[in-house]
Design an enzyme around this catalytic site. Structure first.
Site, short mmCIF file in Angstrom:
data_model
loop_
_atom_site.label_atom_id
_atom_site.label_comp_id
_atom_site.label_asym_id
_atom_site.label_seq_id
_atom_site.Cartn_x
_atom_site.Cartn_y
_atom_site.Cartn_z
N ASP A 31 -9.10 4.75 6.65
CA ASP A 31 -8.53 4.96 5.50
C ASP A 31 -9.08 5.46 4.56
OD1 ASP A 31 -5.92 3.64 3.88
OD2 ASP A 31 -7.47 2.61 3.22
N GLU A 58 -9.31 5.47 -0.37
CA GLU A 58 -8.74 4.79 -1.37
C GLU A 58 -9.05 6.29 -2.42
OE1 GLU A 58 -6.82 2.16 -1.95
OE2 GLU A 58 -7.50 1.18 0.39
N HIS A 96 -6.03 -3.65 0.19
CA HIS A 96 -6.20 -1.90 0.23
C HIS A 96 -7.92 -2.40 -0.58
CE1 HIS A 96 -3.10 -0.31 -1.04
NE2 HIS A 96 -2.05 -1.74 -1.38
N ASP A 137 -8.26 -1.95 5.11
CA ASP A 137 -7.13 -1.85 5.83
C ASP A 137 -7.76 -1.06 7.11
OD1 ASP A 137 -6.21 -2.63 3.92
OD2 ASP A 137 -5.47 -0.75 3.07
#
Length: 729
Positions: free
Chosen positions: A543, A545, A684, A689
């Site tokens: 994942d 960000e 998040h 995640d």
């Protein structure tokens, strides 16, 4: 209508037809026997009672139907019910005994089945107890193996015959981290991991050659064959490797014995780069000392031989004496020059290990309290500092110092403190009150051999510290009217060992799903894995960000988190978690979502360093993400800049969820996790995640199999047909 009621209806109909047929036959017989006049008499006798006869005939069918129903219940339905109850007992863990009903034989059969069920449950309970005992023993053996491997001074790696890593100890992980060719963010994770290939570190030809030698010796009947070789890693390090076989086992009756065939091999790996450099330095010192000394000794010897001649002049005698003095002084200077490197070479032979300062202080406290009549406290310092020490002899030195304080200065209470000062580790042994000067003169700590109880070592405290490359002295501090003295031991620092950061629980809405590129484009790597079963693949679940939701318009990655799945298990200890300096402002509105502030990414590596490291972590795996289009877009926009290409096959848990739960309203990460009963830790955050997405994928794979989706190709093709894959946001 209940099952078997049709049999009752058929039975009643058959009985009714039989009665009607009997009446017809009886009428025909009467017609044949009676005269017409007799028939007239009979009809007149019956008169208008035909309806009554018909009613009596129909009424006779009621008991007939009841009798038939009883027979069907007794001999047909009762055995059928017993069969259903028996099948339920066979296929489930239901322990309810079958109800005896029906005929005597059927009831006896139900009793026998009940006895068999009771016997099965007794056997199952006994088996459960045996399994629990075996599980406890297996767990005990596992813990013993883990403890043994953690204490080994060499890296241990167990591989199958294809070179895939099946097991490794923490020392191997740390050593492979140091061997990494990739930037710091990878931390060596691209080299060491379950399911990864050992050939990313070791030369395949050397390993195969050693493997052939071991197999050859096995065939000759060798009891414990092994092979050794030295190899150079791609990063330029020298490794000494010892290979031993993992032999197959065959059972004969109750006995099991090892066969001559192999199922894998164990590698004991030792980084000898420093050792070889130290040996080379020792050779250089020895050669320099030998070559430099030979000529000076020859000159001095020649001068001495001439001096033995009584006929030489006084002037010549003085010149020869000057030669001897000069050569002796030269030898002295040479020895002084070579003493520091020779001492360093001596220290290089002393085995040091990485140890947390907190653990060293705790071990010292236990030793002091158990062997000396002292009260020992721990003073808060930088307990998280990592030291490179040989803990046994170091603690022996600490015990010696404490013993001297106890005997000669009558100290009854000591305090231990670990920390860091000017790039070196610090271990302080504190006591009060004292007169520092007199104590130092009286202790004589640096000259005496170490003595612990009745045991006297050949080493002094100074020897131990020199072999650590450290120092020790006595200091006095004045703090709040307290005059305390302490031994300060300077020790080398070790590289801190990283741990998975604790994540906080946060709940936010997922970012919007959108597909603005072809996620299903086939590559050569994808085609090579298309026919592989999903349960056999290795996955990297990741994942990202970002500063915003528009990577094509300048939003940058600020964190990448990933975890690996091998053999259907999430390897939480094999993770990638790295903050990235985006070299741009992080919008304040996004900070409450991902929790990443500008200060957190300051001085972090840029995407140019992080992406190659992440690419190495993903090697030989299938990439998985939730709403993978967004994350893959972020990666692909940086491929040209960083020089790496993510041509891995890609799966998306959002699309896979839409396949198995097509009637659900939401396929956001939160909704899927709630359906599977998973807790989202660190929502998040990239690593949080990634962890929950990995757990979701593990749950989805068997559900896909129920729908006939078993291979990577089938999963990709089915996902491509879902509604979410056809929508552009």
């Amino acid at each position: 209508m209940r099952r078997f009621d049709w049999r009752l209806a058929v039975g009643v109909a058959v009985v009714g037809l039989a009665c009607l047929l009997w009446l017809v036959v009886a009428g025909i017989l009467l017609w044949a026997v009676l005269d017409p006049a007799d028939w007239q008499t009979v009809l007149e006798a019956l008169g208008g009672k035909g309806g009554l006869l018909l009613f009596l005939w129909a009424g006779s069918l009621v008991p007939t139907a009841a009798a038939l129903r009883h027979l069907i219940d007794h001999y047909l339905r009762a055995p059928a019910k017993l069969a259903e109850e028996a099948r339920l007992l066979l296929e489930t863990d239901v322990q309810r005994l079958p109800t005896p009903r029906g005929s005597a034989e059927n009831r006896r059969l139900a009793e026998v089945i009940g006895q068999l069920v009771a016997q099965r449950e007794a056997l199952r309970e006994d088996m459960d107890q045996r399994v629990q005992a075996a599980s406890r023993q297996t767990e005990l053996e596992k813990n013993r193996l883990a403890a043994l491997m953690s204490e080994l001074t060499k890296s241990v790696v167990v591989c199958n015959l294809d070179g895939r890593i099946l097991l490794y100890n923490n020392r191997a992980r740390l050593q492979f981290r140091r061997l990494s060719r990739l930037p710091t963010p990878a931390g060596g994770a691209e080299l060491m991991g379950l399911g990864r290939s050992i050939y990313t570190v070791l030369d395949r030809k050397l390993v195969n050659h050693a493997l052939e030698n071991v197999q050859r010796r096995l065939r000759r009947g060798a009891g414990a064959p092994s092979a050794q070789f030295v190899t150079t890693t791609p990063s330029g390090k020298l490794l000494r490797v010892q290979m031993t076989p993992v032999r197959d086992v065959e059972t004969s009756g109750k006995e099991a014995r090892a066969t001559d065939s192999m199922t894998g091999f164990v590698l004991l790996i030792e980084n000898i780069t420093d050792e070889m450099q130290a040996d080379a330095e020792k050779d250089r010192i020895l050669t320099s000392l030998t070559e430099g000394t030979r000529s000076r000794l020859a000159n001095a010897r020649a001068a001495a031989e001439v001096l033995e001649d009584p006929a030489i002049s006084e002037q010549m005698r003085e010149r020869l004496l000057d030669v001897i003095r000069e050569e002796v002084h030269g030898l002295s200077r040479r020895i002084d020059e070579l003493q520091p490197p020779s001492s360093a070479a001596l220290r290089s032979r002393w085995p040091l290990e990485d140890m947390l300062g907190e653990d060293l202080v705790e071990a010292g406290m236990r030793r002091l309290e158990s062997e000396l009549d002292l009260q020992v406290d721990v003073e808060p310092g930088n307990q998280a500092v990592w030291l490179k020490v040989e803990s046994f002899t170091l603690l022996q030195a600490v015990l010696h110092l404490a013993g001297r304080l106890h005997e000669r200065c009558r100290v009854r209470k000591l305090t231990l403190r670990a920390g860091e000062q000017s790039g070196q580790g610090v271990l302080d042994l504190i006591w009060m009150p004292c007169d520092g000067a007199s104590d130092k003169a009286e202790l004589g700590w640096d000259q005496e051999p170490i003595q612990v109880g009745s045991e006297t070592l050949s080493l002094t405290v100074r020897d131990v510290l020199e072999r650590h490359g450290g120092e020790c002295w006595i200091e006095q501090e004045i703090n709040d009217a307290r005059h305390r003295c302490f031994f300060r031991l300077l020790l080398p620092l070790a590289t801190p060992q990283e741990e998975l950061p604790a994540a906080t629980f946060m709940r936010y809405e997922s970012r919007p799903e959108y597909y603005d590129f072809d996620l299903f484009q086939a590559t050569e790597r994808t085609r090579g894995l298309d026919d592989s079963p999903l349960v056999e693949l290795a996955y990297t679940v990741f994942d990202t960000e970002t500063t915003g939701l528009n990577p094509a318009e300048g939003d940058e990655i600020i964190q990448i988190g990933a975890v690996r799945i091998v053999n259907g298990k999430v390897l939480t200890h094999e993770f990638f978690d790295q903050l990235v300096d985006p070299k741009r402002i992080i919008p304040p509105a996004s900070i409450p979502i991902h929790g990443i502030t500008p200060d957190m990414v300051k001085d972090q590596p840029t995407i140019d360093e992080v992406l190659p490291a992440f690419h190495g972590f993903c090697q030989d795996t299938v990439l998985v993400a939730h709403n993978a289009a967004f994350d893959m877009r972020c990666l692909q926009l940086k491929e040209k800049r960083t020089g790496v290409r993510f041509d891995h096959p890609v799966l998306d848990t959002l699309l896979l969820s839409a396949l198995v739960h097509e009637n659900q309203d939401s396929h956001r990460l939160e909704a899927i996790a709630e359906r599977f009963g998973l807790t989202i830790i660190g929502r998040h955050t990239a690593i949080g995640d990634a962890m929950v997405t990995a757990e979701i994928l593990v749950q989805l794979i068997p559900l896909l199999a129920e729908k006939g989706i078993h291979t990577l190709r089938q999963a990709r093709e089915a996902a491509q047909k879902t509604y979410y894959a056809r929508v552009n946001y």
